[in-house]
Design a protein around this motif. Structure first.
Motif, PDB file in Angstrom:
ATOM      1  N   GLY A 126      40.861 -51.558  35.095  1.00  0.00           N
ATOM      2  CA  GLY A 126      39.830 -50.841  34.339  1.00  0.00           C
ATOM      3  C   GLY A 126      40.229 -49.423  33.972  1.00  0.00           C
ATOM      4  O   GLY A 126      40.848 -48.713  34.772  1.00  0.00           O
ATOM      5  N   ALA A 127      39.868 -49.019  32.768  1.00  0.00           N
ATOM      6  CA  ALA A 127      40.176 -47.680  32.267  1.00  0.00           C
ATOM      7  C   ALA A 127      38.894 -46.894  32.018  1.00  0.00           C
ATOM      8  O   ALA A 127      37.815 -47.479  31.892  1.00  0.00           O
ATOM      9  CB  ALA A 127      40.979 -47.789  30.966  1.00  0.00           C
ATOM     10  N   THR A 128      39.027 -45.573  31.919  1.00  0.00           N
ATOM     11  CA  THR A 128      37.858 -44.710  31.641  1.00  0.00           C
ATOM     12  C   THR A 128      38.197 -43.623  30.627  1.00  0.00           C
ATOM     13  O   THR A 128      37.505 -42.615  30.548  1.00  0.00           O
ATOM     14  CB  THR A 128      37.353 -44.041  32.942  1.00  0.00           C
TER      15      THR A 128
ATOM     16  N   ALA B  10      42.875 -44.318  37.707  1.00  0.00           N
ATOM     17  CA  ALA B  10      44.188 -43.690  37.896  1.00  0.00           C
ATOM     18  C   ALA B  10      45.301 -44.732  37.819  1.00  0.00           C
ATOM     19  O   ALA B  10      46.396 -44.450  37.309  1.00  0.00           O
ATOM     20  CB  ALA B  10      44.227 -42.969  39.242  1.00  0.00           C
ATOM     21  N   LYS B  11      45.009 -45.930  38.309  1.00  0.00           N
ATOM     22  CA  LYS B  11      45.999 -47.010  38.227  1.00  0.00           C
ATOM     23  C   LYS B  11      46.281 -47.353  36.767  1.00  0.00           C
ATOM     24  O   LYS B  11      47.439 -47.578  36.388  1.00  0.00           O
ATOM     25  CB  LYS B  11      45.480 -48.242  38.972  1.00  0.00           C
TER      26      LYS B  11
ATOM     27  N   SER C 134      49.862 -46.893  34.507  1.00  0.00           N
ATOM     28  CA  SER C 134      50.462 -48.152  34.067  1.00  0.00           C
ATOM     29  C   SER C 134      51.358 -48.010  32.837  1.00  0.00           C
ATOM     30  O   SER C 134      52.177 -48.885  32.560  1.00  0.00           O
ATOM     31  CB  SER C 134      49.358 -49.168  33.759  1.00  0.00           C
ATOM     32  N   GLY C 135      51.142 -46.937  32.097  1.00  0.00           N
ATOM     33  CA  GLY C 135      51.892 -46.772  30.853  1.00  0.00           C
ATOM     34  C   GLY C 135      51.206 -47.399  29.659  1.00  0.00           C
ATOM     35  O   GLY C 135      51.636 -47.202  28.513  1.00  0.00           O
TER      36      GLY C 135
ATOM     37  N   ASN D 249      53.808 -61.793  32.791  1.00  0.00           N
ATOM     38  CA  ASN D 249      55.225 -61.638  33.147  1.00  0.00           C
ATOM     39  C   ASN D 249      55.769 -60.296  32.654  1.00  0.00           C
ATOM     40  O   ASN D 249      56.943 -60.180  32.290  1.00  0.00           O
ATOM     41  CB  ASN D 249      56.077 -62.777  32.563  1.00  0.00           C
ATOM     42  N   GLY D 250      54.890 -59.299  32.613  1.00  0.00           N
ATOM     43  CA  GLY D 250      55.311 -57.962  32.197  1.00  0.00           C
ATOM     44  C   GLY D 250      55.441 -57.789  30.703  1.00  0.00           C
ATOM     45  O   GLY D 250      55.779 -56.701  30.217  1.00  0.00           O
TER      46      GLY D 250
END
Length: 271
Positions: free
Chosen positions: A134-136, A226-227, A231-232, A242-243
């Protein structure tokens, strides 16, 4: 009138005048003291108010304080550091679809309204697991706190069950409940609870409602955010397996139709 009486009258008059002057002088002195006292009180009040204002301004906001929490309360059904690993699906599923979303994101809402049901069916069928990040960031761009508050409420739903989490996320993005990006409806706990009442597992759920109102998972939401930041990933929705990013095959954008999504997922599962 005798000279004696005249002299006595003059003396009495002078005495009365002297006494009156003394009384007036005392009044003037008392008045000056009051004025000086009030002035000092006024100055102290201004200084006090200014100091209080500076202290209040220097205090971290609620969300800043939540971001700095050392001990985070994580929802059930999570793992990893601070409970920020949220993986849902059958253990037999060999691959995991990473889904990056911001609750206020209008494009995420379009994705969920179009493809969301397909994702849920795939998870139930054991086609793959899903990892939610999740993003904010929209709160910072558009102003407000709805992304953070909705993410915390999603944590409260996840604390109930993974199924409640998926259903609640789907409801938040629905055409019925999802606001315009610039309208910060998700900042209101009452609205988040209203949306939750459309989900069977959350309707009238006292524990869920208490966690939303108390902000039980606010610190967790900030760690999850923050994660995402680390993450980029720079936009939402973003899908990876698979990235490697899943796109619509025509651009770098996520697939926004069921056909494009199925094509991308089928290729990723084979890869």
């Amino acid at each position: 009138m005798s000279k004696r009486n005249s002299q006595a009258n003059k003396s009495a008059a002078r005495e009365r005048l002297r006494a009156e002057r003394e009384r007036q002088a005392k009044k003037d002195k008392a008045r000056r003291q009051i004025i000086v006292g009030l002035s000092i009180v006024g100055v102290l009040a201004v200084v006090g108010a200014g100091t209080w204002g500076i202290m209040e301004m220097s205090k971290p906001s609620h969300w800043e304080a939540a971001k700095d929490e050392k001990k985070v309360t994580a929802p059930k059904n999570t793992s990893g550091e601070n409970g920020t690993t949220v993986v849902i699906g059958k253990s037999s599923a060999k691959k995991t679809l990473e889904l990056y979303e911001d609750s206020r994101c209008p494009v995420c809402a379009t994705f969920e309204q179009t493809v969301g049901e397909t994702v849920h069916k795939d998870i139930d069928a054991g086609k793959y697991k899903i990892q939610y990040i999740g993003a904010t960031f929209i709160d910072g761009g558009a102003g407000g706190e709805g992304s953070k508050n909705a993410l915390s409420a999603l944590g409260a739903a996840l604390d109930v069950s993974p199924e409640a989490f998926l259903d609640y996320k789907y409801a938040l993005y629905s055409a019925k409940f999802h606001p315009e990006e610039t309208v910060d409806k998700f900042k209101d706990d009452s609205y988040l609870i209203k949306v939750a009442d459309s989900v069977d597992a959350l309707k009238g759920n006292a524990a869920f409602q208490k966690n939303v109102k108390d902000g039980t998972f606010d610190g967790w939401a900030m760690k999850m955010s923050a994660k995402f930041d680390d993450s980029g990933v720079r936009g939402t929705p973003t899908l990876k397996m698979n990235g490697k990013a899943l796109t619509d095959g025509k651009s770098e954008n996520a697939p926004m139709t069921v056909d494009d999504f199925n094509t991308a997922v089928t290729a990723a599962l084979k890869g």
